[in-house]
Scaffold this active site. Sequence first.
Site, PDB file in Angstrom:
ATOM      1  N   LYS A 141       5.736 -28.101 -59.292  1.00 51.69           N
ATOM      2  CA  LYS A 141       6.236 -27.130 -58.312  1.00 51.69           C
ATOM      3  C   LYS A 141       7.736 -27.171 -58.055  1.00 51.69           C
ATOM      4  O   LYS A 141       8.348 -28.223 -58.024  1.00 51.69           O
ATOM      5  CB  LYS A 141       5.533 -27.371 -56.976  1.00 51.69           C
ATOM      6  CG  LYS A 141       4.059 -27.082 -57.020  1.00 51.69           C
ATOM      7  CD  LYS A 141       3.785 -25.651 -56.705  1.00 51.69           C
ATOM      8  CE  LYS A 141       3.702 -25.500 -55.206  1.00 51.69           C
ATOM      9  NZ  LYS A 141       3.287 -24.171 -54.836  1.00 51.69           N
ATOM     10  N   SER A 167       7.028 -30.596 -54.759  1.00 50.98           N
ATOM     11  CA  SER A 167       5.846 -30.882 -53.953  1.00 50.98           C
ATOM     12  C   SER A 167       5.514 -32.358 -54.097  1.00 50.98           C
ATOM     13  O   SER A 167       5.740 -32.955 -55.155  1.00 50.98           O
ATOM     14  CB  SER A 167       4.687 -30.022 -54.455  1.00 50.98           C
ATOM     15  OG  SER A 167       3.458 -30.663 -54.183  1.00 50.98           O
ATOM     16  N   HIS A 210       6.023   0.650 -52.063  1.00 52.83           N
ATOM     17  CA  HIS A 210       4.704   0.055 -51.786  1.00 52.83           C
ATOM     18  C   HIS A 210       4.468  -1.207 -52.627  1.00 52.83           C
ATOM     19  O   HIS A 210       3.326  -1.544 -52.930  1.00 52.83           O
ATOM     20  CB  HIS A 210       3.572   1.051 -52.039  1.00 52.83           C
ATOM     21  CG  HIS A 210       3.816   2.396 -51.440  1.00 52.83           C
ATOM     22  ND1 HIS A 210       3.422   2.732 -50.161  1.00 52.83           N
ATOM     23  CD2 HIS A 210       4.459   3.492 -51.943  1.00 52.83           C
ATOM     24  CE1 HIS A 210       3.779   3.981 -49.900  1.00 52.83           C
ATOM     25  NE2 HIS A 210       4.426   4.461 -50.960  1.00 52.83           N
ATOM     26  N   GLU A 270      12.565 -19.374 -47.672  1.00 48.08           N
ATOM     27  CA  GLU A 270      11.405 -19.412 -46.765  1.00 48.08           C
ATOM     28  C   GLU A 270      11.829 -19.802 -45.349  1.00 48.08           C
ATOM     29  O   GLU A 270      11.387 -19.218 -44.365  1.00 48.08           O
ATOM     30  CB  GLU A 270      10.359 -20.410 -47.285  1.00 48.08           C
ATOM     31  CG  GLU A 270       9.584 -19.895 -48.478  1.00 48.08           C
ATOM     32  CD  GLU A 270       8.675 -20.963 -49.052  1.00 48.08           C
ATOM     33  OE1 GLU A 270       7.464 -20.854 -48.883  1.00 48.08           O
ATOM     34  OE2 GLU A 270       9.172 -21.928 -49.658  1.00 48.08           O
TER      35      GLU A 270
END
Length: 485
Positions: free
Chosen positions: A297, A291, A164, A304
């Site tokens: 970043k 970024s 979980h 992804e």
Amino acid sequence: MSTNPLDNKAQAWSALFTEPMSELVQRYTSSVFFDHRLYKADIQGSLAHAQMLYSVGILSQADWQAIEKGLLQIRQEIDSGQFEWKLALEDVHLNIEARLTQLIGDAGKRLHTGRSRNDQVATDVRLWLRDETQEIIELLQALQRALLSVAEQHVDVILPGMTHLQVAQPVSFAHHLLAYLEMFSRDEQRMREVKQRTNTLPLGAAALAGTSYPLDRAQVAKLLGMVNEQGEPQICQNSLDAVSDRDFAIEFTSAASLVMIHISRLSEELILWMSQNFAFIELADRFTTGSSIMPQKKNPDVPELARGKTGRVVGHLMGLLMLMKSQPLAYNKDNQEDKEPLFDTVDTLKDTLRIFSEMIAGEWDEKTQSRLGGLKVKAERMKQATLKGYATATDLADYLVKKGLPFRDAHECVAHAVKESMAMGVDLSALSLEKLQSFNSSIESDVFEVLSLEGSMNARTTLGGTAPEQVRAQIHRHTKRLTLA
Ligand code: ARG
């Protein structure tokens, strides 16, 4: 008048057609701008067909030799980018055949004896897919080796095992990676099975009913390597089925979808692990991007995108299933739509597998004789996160059971201990012996061994469990399997 019927699209199949095709319909029905990719398979199939036609006495030796020479020249023209593909000639098959006739005259027109584009295209797609599947099997092995190389180095690194997405029990980081290795090894097996079934010969089915020419289908199958492990030819046994079903393409895309689903699960974890809140790993810079606005970043773009591309591949599976679902026997032009999803699935899968192997294991550098890049594991962060999660609570319960408590009572007792340590803001192992004894008097000082992360991990010695001795045994098994493969 032209002597080559394929020079004129309106007559590509017969003199029946008097009206020229509109440009829109021509574009709509053509497939050459994508199926030209099958040219090697198409020529391979034609070479085998011609050789067989000669051996059964349908073609003269001179015609067969002319065909062979012509086809090899065409292959060379296509390889070197000199070949002129014509939309008006619809597909890869008619383009090659037209050029053959242009090169060698009447012999070229004899190649199509006892054959239809229906069994021709089914053969081409199977040949092409068989070889691509073999490459994919090898790429899956490379990915397994990449995972294995990282696992070998991290058997004793402790990761918070989750259920979980909540800390559950300590596990070896290698054990976690080996879970993916199991998935990819099943993917490899599936691909092998798909390859075997794909490698079956439709040629000889002709348009749909077979042919009256005395074709030797077994010979063609052998020439094309469409044989089983015993070297026996694998031939589609029903002509209607041979030209019409594309279940092999669906099976392949289904197996590919599962590979991508596994990659996507791994991607999800890499993305989470790379976030500041986990900070369990780092990916080499070349697999991340910055970024344009936030200078701090580093984004895990590769995982992804892989997660995103999974949707694309599963979409192709759905597309192929729907393509098949309402087709009456035998061949229908619907089947021309099988190619783009199949091509894109193969391309996406191969790129993804290649990039993941490199991202995980890094790249071998000749100069430094070491691996550069690859997954960077932050073992201390993983351990700290495990300590924060009361990951040894089950171990304390098991300890009490060994002291004679029924499991349900032990479970309840440990819940109280966890509640108390949460309130104090410490791990179970930081409670004093007196404190622990206040929950159950049978607790003794040997409890601290049980409450340590290492103690917990080392105790899980069942086959397939996370104890380092088990993990090492699994690494050994995989190493043997992957070196033999
Ligand atoms: N381009 C076609 C395909 O991909 C080849 C077969 C055409 N057959 C036909 N009867 N029109 O399926």
